[in-house]
Design a protein around this motif. Structure first.
Motif, PDB file in Angstrom:
ATOM      1  N   ILE A  16       0.850  -1.187   0.000  1.00  0.00           N
ATOM      2  CA  ILE A  16       0.000   0.000   0.000  1.00  0.00           C
ATOM      3  C   ILE A  16       0.889   1.241   0.000  1.00  0.00           C
ATOM      4  N   GLY A  17       0.303   2.370  -0.367  1.00  0.00           N
ATOM      5  CA  GLY A  17       1.063   3.607  -0.387  1.00  0.00           C
ATOM      6  C   GLY A  17       0.339   4.662  -1.195  1.00  0.00           C
ATOM      7  N   ALA A  18       0.880   5.867  -1.162  1.00  0.00           N
ATOM      8  CA  ALA A  18       0.323   6.971  -1.946  1.00  0.00           C
ATOM      9  C   ALA A  18       0.544   6.696  -3.437  1.00  0.00           C
ATOM     10  N   PRO A  19      -0.218   7.348  -4.314  1.00  0.00           N
ATOM     11  CA  PRO A  19       0.029   7.187  -5.745  1.00  0.00           C
ATOM     12  C   PRO A  19       1.486   7.519  -6.087  1.00  0.00           C
ATOM     13  N   ASN A  20       2.052   6.720  -6.983  1.00  0.00           N
ATOM     14  CA  ASN A  20       3.420   6.924  -7.479  1.00  0.00           C
ATOM     15  C   ASN A  20       4.517   6.643  -6.460  1.00  0.00           C
ATOM     16  N   ALA A  21       4.196   5.875  -5.416  1.00  0.00           N
ATOM     17  CA  ALA A  21       5.246   5.507  -4.448  1.00  0.00           C
ATOM     18  C   ALA A  21       6.181   4.450  -5.030  1.00  0.00           C
ATOM     19  N   LEU A  95       4.128  -0.693   3.701  1.00  0.00           N
ATOM     20  CA  LEU A  95       3.801   0.673   3.293  1.00  0.00           C
ATOM     21  C   LEU A  95       4.980   1.214   2.510  1.00  0.00           C
ATOM     22  N   LEU A  96       4.731   1.538   1.249  1.00  0.00           N
ATOM     23  CA  LEU A  96       5.789   2.104   0.407  1.00  0.00           C
ATOM     24  C   LEU A  96       5.727   3.617   0.451  1.00  0.00           C
ATOM     25  N   HIS A  97       6.903   4.238   0.555  1.00  0.00           N
ATOM     26  CA  HIS A  97       6.958   5.700   0.575  1.00  0.00           C
ATOM     27  C   HIS A  97       8.078   6.178  -0.342  1.00  0.00           C
ATOM     28  N   ASP A  98       7.760   7.155  -1.148  1.00  0.00           N
ATOM     29  CA  ASP A  98       8.745   7.765  -2.055  1.00  0.00           C
ATOM     30  C   ASP A  98       9.608   8.724  -1.235  1.00  0.00           C
ATOM     31  N   CYS A  99      10.819   8.272  -0.856  1.00  0.00           N
ATOM     32  CA  CYS A  99      11.641   9.105   0.032  1.00  0.00           C
ATOM     33  C   CYS A  99      12.383  10.200  -0.723  1.00  0.00           C
ATOM     34  N   ALA A 100      12.181  10.261  -2.053  1.00  0.00           N
ATOM     35  CA  ALA A 100      12.765  11.367  -2.806  1.00  0.00           C
ATOM     36  C   ALA A 100      11.956  12.652  -2.617  1.00  0.00           C
ATOM     37  N   LEU A 124       7.803  -0.597   6.825  1.00  0.00           N
ATOM     38  CA  LEU A 124       7.964   0.567   5.942  1.00  0.00           C
ATOM     39  C   LEU A 124       9.040   0.278   4.913  1.00  0.00           C
ATOM     40  N   VAL A 125       8.743   0.582   3.663  1.00  0.00           N
ATOM     41  CA  VAL A 125       9.744   0.467   2.601  1.00  0.00           C
ATOM     42  C   VAL A 125       9.977   1.869   2.039  1.00  0.00           C
ATOM     43  N   LEU A 126      11.145   2.410   2.318  1.00  0.00           N
ATOM     44  CA  LEU A 126      11.514   3.709   1.736  1.00  0.00           C
ATOM     45  C   LEU A 126      12.070   3.424   0.346  1.00  0.00           C
ATOM     46  N   ASN A 127      11.360   3.874  -0.668  1.00  0.00           N
ATOM     47  CA  ASN A 127      11.720   3.587  -2.057  1.00  0.00           C
ATOM     48  C   ASN A 127      12.390   4.801  -2.708  1.00  0.00           C
ATOM     49  N   LYS A 128      13.102   4.552  -3.808  1.00  0.00           N
ATOM     50  CA  LYS A 128      13.805   5.576  -4.591  1.00  0.00           C
ATOM     51  C   LYS A 128      14.983   6.153  -3.805  1.00  0.00           C
ATOM     52  N   ILE A 129      15.704   5.262  -3.075  1.00  0.00           N
ATOM     53  CA  ILE A 129      16.812   5.724  -2.226  1.00  0.00           C
ATOM     54  C   ILE A 129      17.995   6.237  -3.036  1.00  0.00           C
ATOM     55  N   ASP A 130      17.986   5.965  -4.349  1.00  0.00           N
ATOM     56  CA  ASP A 130      19.090   6.437  -5.195  1.00  0.00           C
ATOM     57  C   ASP A 130      18.957   7.925  -5.525  1.00  0.00           C
ATOM     58  N   LEU A 131      17.823   8.544  -5.187  1.00  0.00           N
ATOM     59  CA  LEU A 131      17.581   9.935  -5.612  1.00  0.00           C
ATOM     60  C   LEU A 131      17.920  10.997  -4.560  1.00  0.00           C
TER      61      LEU A 131
END
Length: 303
Positions: A16-21, A95-100, A124-131
């Motif tokens: 689950i997560g916000a759109p575009n996570a 829970l996915l979160h776009d950490c960028a 919690l999965v912090l995604n886009k950690i490369d940004l």
């Protein structure tokens, strides 16, 4: 249960997560092949999509849900309800979160509030950690752990695969003992007809601008197996306004030809065989209020 079954595990992981996570990108990375469509536009996933990944003797069934946001239309309400239903069905909740993002977005804060009320365990999965810069990652992890008592916090890049193996191993360990729920060779429980329609919808999203993609839907009218081992697929693209037909078709049909070719290439890659795609653009004024469409996507029309 046989002795072989006693060794196996199988369970559901709800994303689950916000759109575009990045839920669809993460699921595709876990499964190792595209089973859910991915675009930079929000609210791409309309229904719950299941992807199947094997890790050792564990079968992990990922449920990719529509992004959770504040709904405005009937379709929005049905999508959000499906997302929360998917969350309830999972053995593990991520829970996915776009950490960028520069700050924690309101949609994610709303999800955390609802999780608190439900008392569900979640990681919690912090995604886009490369940004983002490294210090923001640590600050974000700290800030979010103060909002909710997450079971674990993972840092990944679904796009590059960084951190995916650790997450997959942890999930495999947390699957309940069970015989396999699907054939271990399967990557998804999505029927081929729906996969073809979804891939075409992805290409339309990627190639069309602004609001237009949200005003269309795609259905597979027929799927025929040819004697030479290839498949012939006829897709109907329904638009809510007559004027949108011309935009999708493009000058002398060039636009739909380009989009159809992109969809065919993806389908051929997924199925590892030749596919002939034929698409037709049709005007259907009230498709967004047609209950039959909702049951196709496994959504509740009356949400």
């Amino acid at each position: 249960m046989t002795s072989d079954d006693a060794m196996t595990k199988a369970g559901f992981v709800a994303l689950i997560g916000a759109p575009n996570a990045g839920k669809s990108t993460l699921m595709n990375a876990m499964v190792g092949q595209k089973v859910s469509i991915v675009t930079p536009k929000v609210q791409t996933t309309r229904s719950r999509v299941r992807g199947i990944a094997m890790q050792g003797t564990a079968q992990i069934i990922f449920v990719d849900t529509p992004g959770i946001f504040t709904p405005k239309r009937r379709l929005d309400r049905a999508m959000v309800q499906a997302a929360w239903q998917g969350a309830e069905d999972g053995d593990v909740l991520l829970l996915l979160h776009d950490c960028a993002r520069r700050e924690i977005d309101q949609d994610t804060l709303n999800i955390i509030e609802k999780l608190k009320k439900s008392g569900r365990k979640a990681s919690l999965v912090l995604n886009k950690i490369d940004l983002p810069p490294q210090e923001r990652l640590l600050e974000r992890a700290d800030a979010m752990s103060k909002l909710y008592d997450f079971e674990r916090i993972f840092m990944v890049s679904a796009e590059t695969g960084n951190g995916i193996d650790d997450l997959k191993t942890w999930l495999a360990d947390h699957m309940p003992a069970s015989p396999y729920l699907f054939d271990p060779e399967d990557l998804s429980d999505m029927p081929l007809r729906l996969l073809a329609a979804e891939i075409m919808r992805e290409k339309l999203f990627l190639n069309l601008h602004q609001e237009l993609p949200y005003q269309l839907t795609v259905e597979t009218e027929s799927w025929e197996e040819r004697d030479d081992g290839s498949a012939e697929v006829h897709l109907s693209i329904y638009v809510a306004r007559e004027g949108h037909r011309g935009i999708i078709l493009g000058k002398q049909g060039q636009s739909i030809k380009r989009i159809g070719s992109a969809a065919r290439r993806d389908l051929e890659e997924a199925l590892e065989r030749r596919v002939h795609v034929f698409s037709h653009v049709k005007y259907r004024k009230d498709w967004m209020d047609d209950s039959a469409r909702y049951s196709l996507w496994d959504l509740d029309y009356n949400a």
